[in-house]
Design an enzyme around this catalytic site. Sequence first.
Site, PDB file in Angstrom:
ATOM      1  N   HIS A  49       0.845  -1.181   0.000  1.00 43.02           N
ATOM      2  CA  HIS A  49       0.000   0.000   0.000  1.00 43.02           C
ATOM      3  C   HIS A  49       0.891   1.245   0.000  1.00 43.02           C
ATOM      4  O   HIS A  49       2.103   1.142   0.203  1.00 43.02           O
ATOM      5  CB  HIS A  49      -0.933   0.014   1.223  1.00 43.02           C
ATOM      6  CG  HIS A  49      -0.213   0.017   2.528  1.00 43.02           C
ATOM      7  ND1 HIS A  49      -0.049  -1.105   3.299  1.00 43.02           N
ATOM      8  CD2 HIS A  49       0.422   1.008   3.177  1.00 43.02           C
ATOM      9  CE1 HIS A  49       0.652  -0.798   4.367  1.00 43.02           C
ATOM     10  NE2 HIS A  49       0.959   0.482   4.328  1.00 43.02           N
TER      11      HIS A  49
HETATM   12  C1  T46 Z   1       2.956   0.762   6.946  1.00 44.79           C
HETATM   13  C2  T46 Z   1       3.733  -0.474   7.234  1.00 44.79           C
HETATM   14  C3  T46 Z   1       5.196  -0.201   7.407  1.00 44.79           C
HETATM   15  C4  T46 Z   1      -4.111  -0.424  13.551  1.00 44.79           C
HETATM   16  O1  T46 Z   1      -5.195  -0.698  14.090  1.00 44.79           O
HETATM   17  N1  T46 Z   1      -3.381   0.634  13.983  1.00 44.79           N
HETATM   18  C5  T46 Z   1      -2.184   0.979  13.441  1.00 44.79           C
HETATM   19  O2  T46 Z   1      -1.565   1.971  13.885  1.00 44.79           O
HETATM   20  C6  T46 Z   1      -1.661   0.174  12.357  1.00 44.79           C
HETATM   21  C7  T46 Z   1      -0.351   0.529  11.717  1.00 44.79           C
HETATM   22  C8  T46 Z   1      -2.411  -0.885  11.930  1.00 44.79           C
HETATM   23  N2  T46 Z   1      -3.608  -1.179  12.533  1.00 44.79           N
HETATM   24  C9  T46 Z   1      -4.356  -2.374  12.081  1.00 44.79           C
HETATM   25  C10 T46 Z   1      -4.841  -2.365  10.648  1.00 44.79           C
HETATM   26  C11 T46 Z   1      -4.848  -3.823  10.284  1.00 44.79           C
HETATM   27  O3  T46 Z   1      -6.060  -4.400  10.712  1.00 44.79           O
HETATM   28  O4  T46 Z   1      -3.461  -3.477  12.179  1.00 44.79           O
HETATM   29  C12 T46 Z   1      -3.713  -4.409  11.133  1.00 44.79           C
HETATM   30  C13 T46 Z   1      -2.450  -4.691  10.345  1.00 44.79           C
HETATM   31  O5  T46 Z   1      -2.096  -3.517   9.575  1.00 44.79           O
HETATM   32  P1  T46 Z   1      -1.565  -3.603   8.067  1.00 44.79           P
HETATM   33  O6  T46 Z   1      -2.161  -4.753   7.378  1.00 44.79           O
HETATM   34  O7  T46 Z   1      -1.757  -2.255   7.451  1.00 44.79           O
HETATM   35  O8  T46 Z   1      -0.002  -3.897   8.340  1.00 44.79           O
HETATM   36  P2  T46 Z   1       1.215  -3.746   7.332  1.00 44.79           P
HETATM   37  O9  T46 Z   1       2.371  -4.374   8.007  1.00 44.79           O
HETATM   38  O10 T46 Z   1       0.865  -4.203   5.965  1.00 44.79           O
HETATM   39  O11 T46 Z   1       1.460  -2.152   7.243  1.00 44.79           O
HETATM   40  C14 T46 Z   1       1.867  -1.436   8.399  1.00 44.79           C
HETATM   41  C15 T46 Z   1       1.148  -0.082   8.454  1.00 44.79           C
HETATM   42  O12 T46 Z   1      -0.268  -0.292   8.428  1.00 44.79           O
HETATM   43  C16 T46 Z   1       1.516   0.798   7.286  1.00 44.79           C
HETATM   44  O13 T46 Z   1       1.094   2.129   7.540  1.00 44.79           O
HETATM   45  O14 T46 Z   1       3.457   1.659   6.296  1.00 44.79           O
HETATM   46  O15 T46 Z   1       3.265  -1.208   8.371  1.00 44.79           O
END
Ligand code: T46
Length: 133
Positions: A49
Amino acid sequence: MKDVLIDFFAIEDDRGALVALEQFKNIPFEIKRVYYIYGNKKNLARGFHAHRDLQQILICVSGSCNVILDNGKEKHKYILNKPNQGLLVNKVIWREMLEFSDDCIILVLASNYYDENDYIRDYDKFMETANRV
Ligand code: T46
């Protein structure tokens, strides 16, 4: 893509090392959120993303991982394996994180609170946005 790796000054002595992170000093934005990612499976990539406005710094405080950054024109792969080095990820940059070591812990400093509306999770939409900035 240049100037995205930031080397932090590590205060080292006989006991080990300490790195201090301070907004507007060695971190170029106000830090509104800190989160960390750990326990990743080596072959399960994360990310895929971009963000409309969010700026972040990723620091691999333990172990190693690879991060691919894509600004819509060029892609670059970074190896994060130094706890005194941060990867600045600006807005409208597509990111993919992969090849995690078992002991990998990624500390993330973010310029804003969590907001799902700030995410661009579709690559075509990301390209449209990247072509406009
Ligand atoms: C990024 C990379 C480096 C939350 O509830 N609060 C938060 O502050 C974050 C970051 C995530 N979440 C929830 C959203 C999803 O349900 O945690 C779950 C996993 O997040 P995501 O699938 O977006 O994780 P990554 O590792 O793909 O991405 C994360 C960050 O979301 C993103 O901003 O840049 O780490």
